[in-house]
Write a protein that holds these residues in place. Structure first.
Motif, PDB file in Angstrom:
ATOM      1  N   LEU A  16       0.741  -1.072   0.197  1.00 26.30           N
ATOM      2  CA  LEU A  16      -0.120   0.019  -0.012  1.00 26.30           C
ATOM      3  C   LEU A  16       1.042   1.144  -0.136  1.00 26.30           C
ATOM      4  CD1 LEU A  16      -2.539  -0.929   2.733  1.00 26.30           C
ATOM      5  CD2 LEU A  16      -2.931  -0.831   0.311  1.00 26.30           C
ATOM      6  N   SER A  17       0.303   2.209  -0.371  1.00 24.97           N
ATOM      7  CA  SER A  17       0.927   3.760  -0.268  1.00 24.97           C
ATOM      8  C   SER A  17       0.432   4.154   1.023  1.00 24.97           C
ATOM      9  CB  SER A  17       0.643   4.527  -1.408  1.00 24.97           C
ATOM     10  OG  SER A  17      -0.644   4.886  -1.295  1.00 24.97           O
ATOM     11  N   ALA A  18       1.189   5.404   1.443  1.00 30.00           N
ATOM     12  CA  ALA A  18       0.760   5.952   2.811  1.00 30.00           C
ATOM     13  C   ALA A  18      -0.531   6.639   2.753  1.00 30.00           C
ATOM     14  CB  ALA A  18       2.006   6.869   3.090  1.00 30.00           C
ATOM     15  N   GLU A  19      -0.730   7.110   1.537  1.00 35.08           N
ATOM     16  CA  GLU A  19      -2.241   7.771   1.410  1.00 35.08           C
ATOM     17  C   GLU A  19      -3.332   6.771   1.660  1.00 35.08           C
ATOM     18  OE1 GLU A  19       0.484   8.073  -0.577  1.00 35.08           O
ATOM     19  OE2 GLU A  19       0.931  10.247   0.043  1.00 35.08           O
ATOM     20  N   GLN A  20      -3.056   5.402   1.702  1.00 33.97           N
ATOM     21  CA  GLN A  20      -4.269   4.634   1.653  1.00 33.97           C
ATOM     22  C   GLN A  20      -4.221   4.139   3.044  1.00 33.97           C
ATOM     23  OE1 GLN A  20      -2.287   2.128  -1.873  1.00 33.97           O
ATOM     24  NE2 GLN A  20      -4.605   1.638  -2.220  1.00 33.97           N
ATOM     25  N   LEU A  21      -3.520   4.567   4.090  1.00 40.17           N
ATOM     26  CA  LEU A  21      -3.828   4.322   5.479  1.00 40.17           C
ATOM     27  C   LEU A  21      -4.714   5.262   5.983  1.00 40.17           C
ATOM     28  CD1 LEU A  21      -0.219   3.602   6.316  1.00 40.17           C
ATOM     29  CD2 LEU A  21      -1.787   1.680   5.672  1.00 40.17           C
ATOM     30  N   THR A  22      -5.314   4.605   7.061  1.00 36.49           N
ATOM     31  CA  THR A  22      -6.415   5.493   7.989  1.00 36.49           C
ATOM     32  C   THR A  22      -5.474   6.417   9.109  1.00 36.49           C
ATOM     33  OG1 THR A  22      -6.567   4.095   9.593  1.00 36.49           O
ATOM     34  CG2 THR A  22      -8.053   4.045   7.932  1.00 36.49           C
ATOM     35  N   GLU A  25      -3.766   4.443  11.629  1.00 33.23           N
ATOM     36  CA  GLU A  25      -2.879   3.519  11.131  1.00 33.23           C
ATOM     37  C   GLU A  25      -1.485   4.422  10.688  1.00 33.23           C
ATOM     38  OE1 GLU A  25      -5.647   0.225   8.834  1.00 33.23           O
ATOM     39  OE2 GLU A  25      -4.778   2.074   7.581  1.00 33.23           O
ATOM     40  N   LEU A  26      -1.677   5.769  10.170  1.00 29.73           N
ATOM     41  CA  LEU A  26      -0.480   6.292   9.923  1.00 29.73           C
ATOM     42  C   LEU A  26       0.085   6.680  11.571  1.00 29.73           C
ATOM     43  CD1 LEU A  26      -1.898   8.646   7.298  1.00 29.73           C
ATOM     44  CD2 LEU A  26       0.032   7.231   6.952  1.00 29.73           C
ATOM     45  N   ASP A  27      -0.747   7.189  12.263  1.00 32.72           N
ATOM     46  CA  ASP A  27      -0.217   7.409  13.888  1.00 32.72           C
ATOM     47  C   ASP A  27       0.658   6.320  14.267  1.00 32.72           C
ATOM     48  OD1 ASP A  27       0.079   9.103  16.272  1.00 32.72           O
ATOM     49  OD2 ASP A  27      -1.634   7.565  16.888  1.00 32.72           O
ATOM     50  N   ARG A  28      -0.047   4.974  14.223  1.00 38.44           N
ATOM     51  CA  ARG A  28       0.689   3.790  14.771  1.00 38.44           C
ATOM     52  C   ARG A  28       2.021   3.598  13.749  1.00 38.44           C
ATOM     53  NH1 ARG A  28       0.504  -0.827  17.292  1.00 38.44           N
ATOM     54  NH2 ARG A  28       0.868  -2.924  16.118  1.00 38.44           N
ATOM     55  N   ALA A  29       1.992   3.883  12.423  1.00 38.40           N
ATOM     56  CA  ALA A  29       3.243   3.587  11.680  1.00 38.40           C
ATOM     57  C   ALA A  29       4.125   4.726  12.158  1.00 38.40           C
ATOM     58  CB  ALA A  29       2.902   4.011  10.386  1.00 38.40           C
ATOM     59  N   THR A 266      -2.754  -4.286   7.526  1.00 34.79           N
ATOM     60  CA  THR A 266      -2.748  -3.438   6.720  1.00 34.79           C
ATOM     61  C   THR A 266      -1.766  -2.487   6.747  1.00 34.79           C
ATOM     62  OG1 THR A 266      -5.379  -3.237   6.656  1.00 34.79           O
ATOM     63  CG2 THR A 266      -4.144  -1.240   5.988  1.00 34.79           C
ATOM     64  N   LEU A 267      -1.377  -2.080   8.264  1.00 34.91           N
ATOM     65  CA  LEU A 267      -0.100  -1.489   8.385  1.00 34.91           C
ATOM     66  C   LEU A 267       1.167  -2.193   7.838  1.00 34.91           C
ATOM     67  CD1 LEU A 267       1.236   1.116   9.758  1.00 34.91           C
ATOM     68  CD2 LEU A 267       1.048  -0.047  11.879  1.00 34.91           C
ATOM     69  N   ASP A 268       1.092  -3.437   7.810  1.00 32.74           N
ATOM     70  CA  ASP A 268       2.145  -4.078   7.676  1.00 32.74           C
ATOM     71  C   ASP A 268       2.477  -4.187   5.840  1.00 32.74           C
ATOM     72  OD1 ASP A 268       4.335  -5.823   7.522  1.00 32.74           O
ATOM     73  OD2 ASP A 268       3.148  -7.974   7.803  1.00 32.74           O
ATOM     74  N   ALA A 319       5.177   9.029   6.516  1.00 34.67           N
ATOM     75  CA  ALA A 319       3.848   8.945   7.489  1.00 34.67           C
ATOM     76  C   ALA A 319       3.465  10.196   7.776  1.00 34.67           C
ATOM     77  CB  ALA A 319       4.441   8.049   8.796  1.00 34.67           C
ATOM     78  N   LEU A 320       4.592  11.233   8.150  1.00 33.30           N
ATOM     79  CA  LEU A 320       4.250  12.519   8.899  1.00 33.30           C
ATOM     80  C   LEU A 320       3.434  13.384   7.524  1.00 33.30           C
ATOM     81  CD1 LEU A 320       7.332  13.177  10.716  1.00 33.30           C
ATOM     82  CD2 LEU A 320       5.192  13.009  11.549  1.00 33.30           C
ATOM     83  N   THR A 321       3.955  13.058   6.183  1.00 35.80           N
ATOM     84  CA  THR A 321       3.434  13.877   5.018  1.00 35.80           C
ATOM     85  C   THR A 321       1.905  13.426   4.849  1.00 35.80           C
ATOM     86  OG1 THR A 321       5.424  14.370   4.207  1.00 35.80           O
ATOM     87  CG2 THR A 321       3.665  14.573   2.617  1.00 35.80           C
ATOM     88  N   ALA A 322       1.753  12.316   4.945  1.00 37.37           N
ATOM     89  CA  ALA A 322       0.370  11.687   4.745  1.00 37.37           C
ATOM     90  C   ALA A 322      -0.668  12.280   5.949  1.00 37.37           C
ATOM     91  CB  ALA A 322       0.216  10.104   4.558  1.00 37.37           C
ATOM     92  N   LEU A 323      -0.152  12.125   7.037  1.00 37.16           N
ATOM     93  CA  LEU A 323      -0.947  12.831   8.389  1.00 37.16           C
ATOM     94  C   LEU A 323      -1.230  14.220   7.781  1.00 37.16           C
ATOM     95  CD1 LEU A 323       0.540  11.327  11.440  1.00 37.16           C
ATOM     96  CD2 LEU A 323      -1.829  11.164  10.680  1.00 37.16           C
ATOM     97  N   GLY A 324      -0.377  15.002   7.499  1.00 39.32           N
ATOM     98  CA  GLY A 324      -0.645  16.431   7.337  1.00 39.32           C
ATOM     99  C   GLY A 324      -1.893  16.595   6.109  1.00 39.32           C
ATOM    100  N   ARG A 325      -1.779  15.812   5.168  1.00 38.41           N
ATOM    101  CA  ARG A 325      -2.498  15.886   3.823  1.00 38.41           C
ATOM    102  C   ARG A 325      -3.981  15.453   4.438  1.00 38.41           C
ATOM    103  NH1 ARG A 325       1.935  14.145   0.575  1.00 38.41           N
ATOM    104  NH2 ARG A 325       0.920  11.704   0.687  1.00 38.41           N
ATOM    105  N   ALA A 326      -4.069  14.290   5.303  1.00 42.57           N
ATOM    106  CA  ALA A 326      -5.389  13.997   5.727  1.00 42.57           C
ATOM    107  C   ALA A 326      -5.890  14.681   6.868  1.00 42.57           C
ATOM    108  CB  ALA A 326      -5.197  12.495   5.968  1.00 42.57           C
ATOM    109  N   ARG A 327      -5.135  15.669   7.142  1.00 40.85           N
ATOM    110  CA  ARG A 327      -5.599  16.485   8.165  1.00 40.85           C
ATOM    111  C   ARG A 327      -5.746  15.729   9.621  1.00 40.85           C
ATOM    112  NH1 ARG A 327      -7.249  21.496   6.667  1.00 40.85           N
ATOM    113  NH2 ARG A 327      -7.825  21.865   4.334  1.00 40.85           N
TER     114      ARG A 327
END
Length: 651
Positions: A16-22, A25-29, A266-268, A319-327
């Motif tokens: 998966l890409s980082a953008e596909q995580l919730t 899940e991004l926080d856990r990553a 999913t995270l894996d 992961a940090l970038t994906a968190l920022g884009r997903a607010r």
């Protein structure tokens, strides 16, 4: 650093890409990756301690830790010094290593908290400081350590709510709160600021900070015949944001280490946790023995461990970038990335910002992104290239060229290339007059060839003032405020700088020179001095006051060589600007002449201990055809024009 083979592990399912995580899940990553970095910290710190205590960078051909760390480790010299200090503390108190990783049963401390504790703990206070570090925010911990050092009180205050006693909460001397100053300005003025900043660094003999330059500008303005009054409040204050304000929200749950089997599938599929666990297992020997095999092996251990650390940091940036884009940061209860980095991950906000910036800015630059992800190009080099290219659109061939050159060039030359690109943008060299038809295609922002790079680095007397006048004329031609300058300064200095720009009397000599160069626009320039553009011309005057004072010097017979070489050492990766000496490539004792082609500028270290010792060899014709072999037995590599051309330190 050496790269990790792309095919080392084949995932059993489509990744998966980082953008596909919730968001969860991004926080856990991010927590998982932070746990991996915590696990690698103690052995890296031990290796850095042994390496630094033996001045191991000398064996690689570097005079200073700062240059070695930047060019070889991909970090700042400050990072290496802090890591070495943590290593010394771990040697003195082994239980600190268990606290860093969480092996003592508590939450992992992480690097920033470990460094703060290394400054203050002793045999009697170690346990209480560890408990305190786990109970308070990083910002509070820094304040408490600073206060303890200032008052000679080794014990921390209890982590109670509410304000602390004044005598313990006051910042230590020299640690004034810092604020941001943002100024909109025409691009040529922004280029002029950077030009005079480089002059200041040449005068200072070191790559000093921008804050040091601003302080010098204010001092020169105060020493002039029309010194501004800095006591009153400035009008239109551009000081927009202060740092150091902590959040009142409670600290979220503690960080976790690298998870065991049975973790979320999913995270894996994004992190590939099995591979991360394999990497940690492969590093078992290093984790157990790093820094314990003597100085000679410590450098190699440090490089090996950095391979694992940098892979984890690259994924953390994603992961940090994906968190920022997903607010996701706001959804998790954090005000900003800085807040999340400090309170959730326990890491320095500046590191988190850099990783997130590289991951975000490289999204649409696949060649550069791949070079970064596979470890060919360090994060520090990526920062230089991406900030130089900014938002300019480039074709695939140009981007691929930058990816190759970023791998081969030193950080020193990449910084030069980034300055050239920024100046080219700010001076609008690609712009075409409106009357011209048709508009040509913009020139591709390719790296400069060796001769063009050398010419750009030359710093003859009078160059800075000439560039300043050129920039002022460009502003008269096109006064659009299409650039900005953002400075982070101590609060007092920031207000003095803003007051200088509000109240400084424009230099009449400077205005006369600009008017003589652009007589048709002179009346408009003089009308702008009292209008909305007045701040721009006052900043020009402040820059002129500094340049007219320092862009000159006594003519000596070596000056032509120093000026040609930009008044800095020409050894690969060396940023020394003081203690310069003129070296004969072919020694005079062997018939070498005083011709320019036989002379090169070196710092005292690279001249005496390098070329005349056993840490460097230089051959060829100056300035463009010199080959440098650096390090004992050539272990630092072979370079020409700050570009690697042979094997050496693993990348």
């Amino acid at each position: 650093m050496a790269t990790l083979p792309a095919g080392l592990h084949e995932p059993s399912v489509e990744p998966l890409s980082a953008e596909q995580l919730t968001i969860a899940e991004l926080d856990r990553a991010a927590l998982v990756l932070r746990g991996l970095l915590d696990r690698l910290l103690p052995p890296m710190a031990r290796a850095a301690h042994v390496f630094a205590d033996d001045f191991g960078w000398h064996d690689f051909g570097y005079a200073r830790a700062e240059d070695f760390s930047r060019e070889v480790l991909g970090h700042s010299g400050r990072w290496l010094r802090r890591l070495a200090r943590i290593g010394r503390a771990i040697d003195a108190w082994p239980q600190l290593a268990c606290a860093i990783t969480g092996d003592d049963g508590g939450p992992p401390l992480g690097q920033e908290a470990a460094y703060q504790l290394s400054r203050v703990v002793d045999d009697d206070t170690l346990e209480v400081w560890i408990a305190h570090a786990r109970a308070v925010s990083l910002r509070r911990l820094r304040d408490d350590v600073r206060a303890a050092l200032a008052t000679d009180d080794p014990a921390p205050l209890p982590p109670a709510d509410g304000p602390r006693p004044a005598e313990r909460s006051a910042p230590a001397e020299g640690r004034e709160p810092r604020v941001r100053v943002r100024l909109a300005m025409p691009g040529p003025l922004r280029a002029a600021f950077e030009e005079i900043l480089e002059l200041h660094r040449a005068v200072s003999g070191a790559d000093v900070s921008v804050a040091s330059f601003v302080e010098a500008l204010v001092a020169e303005a105060q020493a002039g015949p029309s010194a501004p009054d800095l006591d009153g409040p400035p009008a239109g204050d551009p000081i927009v944001a202060a740092r150091g304000r902590g959040s009142t929200r409670p600290i979220p749950a503690a960080r976790t280490a690298v998870p065991q089997d049975g973790d979320d599938d999913t995270l894996d599929r994004w992190l590939d946790l099995r591979h991360l666990r394999a990497l940690v297992a492969d590093a078992t020997r290093l984790i157990r023995t790093a820094g314990r095999c003597g100085p000679g092996a410590a450098g190699g251990d440090l490089l090996d461990l950095l391979e694992f650390q940098q892979r984890g940091e690259r994924l953390l940036g994603e992961a940090l970038t994906a968190l920022g884009r997903a607010r996701g940061l706001a959804a998790l209860g954090f005000r900003s990335l800085d807040d999340y980095a400090e309170r959730r991950l326990g890491m320095a906000p500046s590191t988190a910002r850099e990783l997130a910036y590289v991951a975000r800015a490289s999204r649409h630059r696949p060649a550069l992104r791949e070079a970064w992800q596979y470890g060919f190009v360090s994060t520090r080099k990526m920062l230089a290239v991406l900030r130089g290219l900014a938002d300019r659109e480039i074709d695939q061939a140009t981007e691929a060229r930058w990816a190759v050159e970023a791998e081969r060039m030193t950080c020193k030359r990449l910084a030069d290339e980034a300055r050239r690109l920024r100046a080219r943008t700010w001076m609008r060299t690609d712009a075409l007059p409106a009357a011209a038809e048709p508009a040509p295609e913009p020139r591709a922002p390719l790296p400069a060839d060796d001769r063009a790079w050398r010419r750009a680095q030359a710093r003859a007397y009078g160059r800075a003032t000439a560039r300043l006048l050129e920039a002022a004329c460009a502003v008269l031609d096109d006064p659009r405020a299409d650039a900005s300058l953002t400075l982070t300064l101590p609060e007092t200095l920031a207000r003095q700088f803003v007051a200088t720009l509000e109240r400084l009397e424009p230099d009449p000599q400077f205005l006369a020179l600009v008017a003589a160069a652009r007589p048709e626009d002179a009346s408009r320039m003089f009308s702008e001095i009292d209008g909305p553009e007045s701040r721009d011309w006052r900043l020009f005057s402040a820059l002129w006051a500094y340049a007219s004072e320092w862009d000159r010097g006594a003519r000596r017979h070596e000056d032509r060589i120093y000026a040609r070489d930009g008044w800095r050492c020409q050894a690969p990766g060396c940023t020394a600007r003081r203690n310069l000496e003129s070296h004969h490539v072919t020694y005079r004792s062997r018939g070498g002449s005083d011709d320019d082609a036989n002379l090169v500028t070196l710092c005292r270290f690279h001249h005496q201990r390098g070329e005349h010792g056993d840490l460097m060899e230089v051959r060829g014709r100056a300035p463009d055809e010199l080959t440098f072999v650096i390090g004992r037995d050539g272990r630092g590599g072979t370079f020409r024009n700050e570009r690697r051309i042979g094997p050496g330190v693993r990348r």
